[in-house]
Design an enzyme around this catalytic site. Structure first.
Site, mmCIF file in Angstrom:
data_model
loop_
_atom_site.group_PDB
_atom_site.id
_atom_site.type_symbol
_atom_site.label_atom_id
_atom_site.label_comp_id
_atom_site.label_asym_id
_atom_site.label_seq_id
_atom_site.Cartn_x
_atom_site.Cartn_y
_atom_site.Cartn_z
ATOM 1 N N GLY A 13 0.708 -0.941 0.329
ATOM 2 C CA GLY A 13 -0.045 0.189 -0.124
ATOM 3 C C GLY A 13 0.680 1.650 0.162
ATOM 4 O O GLY A 13 1.883 1.545 -0.247
ATOM 5 N N SER A 41 -5.503 -1.540 0.700
ATOM 6 C CA SER A 41 -6.894 -1.031 1.056
ATOM 7 C C SER A 41 -6.344 1.010 0.687
ATOM 8 O O SER A 41 -7.052 1.701 0.120
ATOM 9 C CB SER A 41 -6.973 -0.710 2.000
ATOM 10 O OG SER A 41 -7.057 -2.014 3.203
ATOM 11 N N THR A 42 -5.022 1.264 0.422
ATOM 12 C CA THR A 42 -5.077 2.237 0.106
ATOM 13 C C THR A 42 -5.647 2.320 -1.051
ATOM 14 O O THR A 42 -6.117 3.662 -1.626
ATOM 15 C CB THR A 42 -3.059 2.755 -0.086
ATOM 16 O OG1 THR A 42 -2.781 2.370 0.520
ATOM 17 C CG2 THR A 42 -3.142 3.593 -1.517
ATOM 18 N N GLY A 47 -11.491 9.233 0.496
ATOM 19 C CA GLY A 47 -12.025 11.177 0.786
ATOM 20 C C GLY A 47 -11.177 11.607 0.268
ATOM 21 O O GLY A 47 -10.811 12.627 -0.190
ATOM 22 N N GLU A 115 -14.112 17.029 5.779
ATOM 23 C CA GLU A 115 -14.950 15.512 6.185
ATOM 24 C C GLU A 115 -15.401 15.790 7.722
ATOM 25 O O GLU A 115 -14.668 16.539 8.304
ATOM 26 C CB GLU A 115 -14.255 14.498 6.101
ATOM 27 C CG GLU A 115 -13.931 13.947 4.500
ATOM 28 C CD GLU A 115 -13.235 12.594 4.358
ATOM 29 O OE1 GLU A 115 -13.114 11.600 4.934
ATOM 30 O OE2 GLU A 115 -12.031 12.651 3.942
ATOM 31 N N ASP A 223 -2.477 -9.048 9.487
ATOM 32 C CA ASP A 223 -1.656 -10.114 9.766
ATOM 33 C C ASP A 223 -0.003 -9.460 10.209
ATOM 34 O O ASP A 223 0.329 -10.367 10.888
ATOM 35 C CB ASP A 223 -0.598 -10.641 8.098
ATOM 36 C CG ASP A 223 -2.398 -10.827 6.739
ATOM 37 O OD1 ASP A 223 -3.299 -12.085 7.716
ATOM 38 O OD2 ASP A 223 -1.637 -10.967 5.558
ATOM 39 N N HIS A 244 -17.003 3.205 10.311
ATOM 40 C CA HIS A 244 -17.313 4.060 9.558
ATOM 41 C C HIS A 244 -18.644 4.406 9.496
ATOM 42 O O HIS A 244 -19.556 3.061 8.985
ATOM 43 C CB HIS A 244 -16.541 3.942 7.768
ATOM 44 C CG HIS A 244 -16.185 5.033 6.999
ATOM 45 N ND1 HIS A 244 -17.705 5.299 6.995
ATOM 46 C CD2 HIS A 244 -15.802 6.075 6.773
ATOM 47 C CE1 HIS A 244 -17.809 6.886 5.981
ATOM 48 N NE2 HIS A 244 -16.272 6.880 5.948
ATOM 49 N N ARG A 290 -16.135 10.706 13.400
ATOM 50 C CA ARG A 290 -17.459 9.404 13.529
ATOM 51 C C ARG A 290 -17.819 8.585 14.449
ATOM 52 O O ARG A 290 -18.948 8.118 13.647
ATOM 53 C CB ARG A 290 -15.969 8.463 12.375
ATOM 54 C CG ARG A 290 -16.106 9.021 11.010
ATOM 55 C CD ARG A 290 -15.199 8.093 10.524
ATOM 56 N NE ARG A 290 -14.986 9.081 9.068
ATOM 57 C CZ ARG A 290 -13.888 8.097 8.671
ATOM 58 N NH1 ARG A 290 -12.919 7.368 8.731
ATOM 59 N NH2 ARG A 290 -14.044 9.022 7.290
ATOM 60 N N HIS A 351 -14.058 -0.692 9.853
ATOM 61 C CA HIS A 351 -13.250 0.626 8.786
ATOM 62 C C HIS A 351 -12.025 1.122 8.724
ATOM 63 O O HIS A 351 -11.281 0.546 8.299
ATOM 64 C CB HIS A 351 -13.948 1.599 8.618
ATOM 65 C CG HIS A 351 -12.744 2.804 7.680
ATOM 66 N ND1 HIS A 351 -13.883 2.278 6.397
ATOM 67 C CD2 HIS A 351 -13.021 4.479 7.557
ATOM 68 C CE1 HIS A 351 -12.500 3.762 5.642
ATOM 69 N NE2 HIS A 351 -12.514 4.605 6.452
ATOM 70 N N ARG A 386 -9.776 8.202 15.180
ATOM 71 C CA ARG A 386 -8.901 9.061 13.510
ATOM 72 C C ARG A 386 -9.563 9.798 13.086
ATOM 73 O O ARG A 386 -10.883 9.926 12.414
ATOM 74 C CB ARG A 386 -8.398 7.729 12.999
ATOM 75 C CG ARG A 386 -8.242 8.115 11.767
ATOM 76 C CD ARG A 386 -7.342 7.199 10.570
ATOM 77 N NE ARG A 386 -9.042 6.642 9.910
ATOM 78 C CZ ARG A 386 -9.252 6.719 9.236
ATOM 79 N NH1 ARG A 386 -8.750 8.028 7.505
ATOM 80 N NH2 ARG A 386 -10.383 6.270 8.883
#
Ligand code: SIN
Length: 539
Positions: A13, A41-42, A47, A115, A223, A244, A290, A351, A386
């Site tokens: 990523g 995931s990247t 967003g 956001e 992992d 999320h 969030r 998320h 976060r």
């Protein structure tokens, strides 16, 4: 088979690729990734990247918003470090060729979105496909680099540490805890290979697949946390799993996120009767943090018995929606939902893991020469929650920090004596005839984690989850040592361990804070719990 390099990078990523590119001029890099190089995931990040890029914004405000989101657990020095480096790291991406949306045709007037929890517009983005844009740029560079060799379909099984070798009877001269490399399953050949390197980086991403409903791709099985824990590294704050608020609710939509930027641009959460409800929960309404929004939706769903709530942005001009959110618009349309005309059905889903492998300000773990960056790590930036779009920023900054530090460390590492490193020994394991053990346990873990260790927790539910995970781990352990390993089994074993760590940390924290909400302790306990939850494998 043994492979040797100066740097071993696990994961492809934003974090792993950025680090690899920064260290490659100083040595050889082997980069292993468990699917294709772009399966990260990247790549799915919609967003954007939060950074102070506007004259109306300031480092102080970005720091303040991050600290507020983190609810008392951010490490302020790390927040300062990350926020202050933001603009420089973004500039590097732009110099490499990343295209972000512009506000006008002027080359440096970027369109910054908002956001939840951000007091200013500060999120630079490439439409609603920011991750795809940065991943593509970096992958191209990595594949061209003469010093970087990429191994796709290779999943790390375990780290090779000195103490493990001592236990297995090998002769080692220096018992200081350090890492010699990793055992890696070559998935296509079904063989475990040995990768040795003086410097090892974990950039394996998150673990949200531990929940049945998640925005994450299939690779997010924790992992890195699992192998670092088994190697003896400290792991922290695993109870802080971010849900999320808005994942697409549709039987044919697997893990599809509806970006928070949709609310940033004016989207409103409504119930099935069309009534907005966020004003009941927070003065910032739909742009509250969030955790607040996810809990509000959870409360509404439990109260009404409805399956989902709705996100409505149909009051905005259709042309604007189509150009600002082309990915979301198209995905919804493919499923028969026209977001320019009707609200989008949404539910919360797991998320992001704010916890992970504990590191210092240069991304170094508690194991000498092992670094961890990106979602796998716990650097202290996110604390108990976060702030949206701070994670790609963290990955960029810590790739830089870790690269600088490991370039300095490399010449100090004594040359590896390859005879120290034993190849993988399957100890007579045979092919399994009962793969149902894997699928059954996989399903069971993800379901009870959602039901018992989800958005709202109680001690009773956590204890139930603990009993179940203990049993399942026993079963996986027996299976693991008797049968030849497959990538499904490696992932299941990791997923089960990460579930155990989340439950253990959640049981330890006797308060509610940030993303951890326990009805038995509904308040924050500053006197006893303004601290990280840290666990490690007792030896
Ligand atoms: C989103 O687009 O809502 C996700 C951004 C993030 O998780 O930081």
């Amino acid at each position: 088979m043994q492979y040797r390099s100066d740097f071993l990078v696990i994961g492809s990523g934003l974090a792993g690729l950025s680090y690899a590119l920064k260290v490659a001029p100083h040595g050889t890099v082997n980069l292993v990734t468990k699917r294709g190089i772009m399966d990260t995931s990247t790549r799915q990040a919609q967003g954007g990247i939060a950074a102070v890029l506007s004259p109306e914004d300031s480092f102080d405000l970005h720091v303040k918003d991050t600290l507020e989101a983190g609810d008392g657990l951010c490490h302020p020095d790390i927040v300062e470090l990350v926020v202050h480096q933001g603009p420089e790291r973004i500039r590097e991406l732009i110099e490499m060729g990343a295209h972000f949306d512009l506000r006008s045709m002027s080359a440096d007037s970027y369109d910054l979105t908002r956001e939840g929890g951000h007091s200013k517009r500060r999120i630079i983005h490439a439409h609603d496909m920011t991750g795809e844009e940065v991943e593509r740029i970096l992958v191209n560079r990595v594949l061209e680099h003469p010093n970087i060799k990429v191994f796709e379909n290779h999943i790390a099984v375990d780290l090779i540490t000195r103490h493990k070798l001592l236990r297995r009877g090998a002769v080692v001269t220096n018992a200081e805890e350090s890492c010699l490399g990793a055992y890696v399953l070559n998935i296509d050949r079904g063989e475990v290979e040995t990768y040795v390197a003086p410097i090892i980086l974990l950039a394996t991403g998150g673990a949200s697949k531990v929940y049945i409903y998640t925005s994450n791709p299939d690779i997010a099985t924790g992992d890195g946390v699992a192998i670092a824990y088994r190697a003896g590294a400290l792991i922290g704050n695993m109870e802080f799993v971010q849900f999320h608020p808005t994942c697409l609710y549709h039987p044919l939509a697997k893990n599809f996120l509806i970006s928070e930027a949709v609310r940033g641009e004016g989207g409103i959460l409504i119930d099935k009767r069309g009534i907005p409800f966020m004003e009941k929960y927070h003065p910032l309404k739909d742009l509250a943090f969030r955790d607040v929004v996810a809990r509000a939706i959870d409360t509404e769903l439990k109260k009404t018995g409805d399956d989902c709530v709705f996100l409505d942005i149909s009051h905005k001009p259709a042309d604007f929606l189509r150009s600002r959110f082309p990915g979301i618009y198209q995905k919804c349309l493919d499923l028969g939902i026209d977001m320019t005309k009707e609200p989008i059905p949404v539910v919360p889903a797991a998320h992001y893991c704010c916890g992970g492998v504990v590191t210092d300000a240069v991304g170094r773990t508690t194991i000498h020469n092992l670094y961890a960056i990106g979602e796998v790590s716990m650097t202290g930036l996110h604390g108990a929650n976060r702030l949206a779009s701070n994670s790609l920023l963290e990955a960029l900054v810590f790739a830089h920090q870790a690269a600088q530090h490991s370039i300095e460390l490399l010449p100090q590492m004594r040359p590896l004596d390859l005879s120290e490193v034993l190849d993988w020994n399957p100890f007579g394991a045979v092919d399994s005839d009962e793969n149902v053990v894997v699928s059954q346990n996989w399903e069971e873990i993800r379901r009870f984690m959602w039901n018992y260790v989800g958005i709202v927790r109680t001690d009773k539910r956590l204890i139930r989850a603990k009993h179940r995970i203990d049993l399942i781990q026993q079963e996986i352990d027996e299976y693991y040592w008797n049968f030849l390993i497959t990538s499904d089994l490696v992932e299941l074993r990791n997923l089960a361990l990460v579930a155990e760590l989340i439950i253990t940390c959640a049981l330890k924290r006797k308060e509610s804070r940030g993303l951890h909400y326990n009805l038995d302790y509904p308040h924050k306990d500053e006197a006893n719990w303004q601290r990280d939850t840290v666990v490690s494998l007792a030896r």
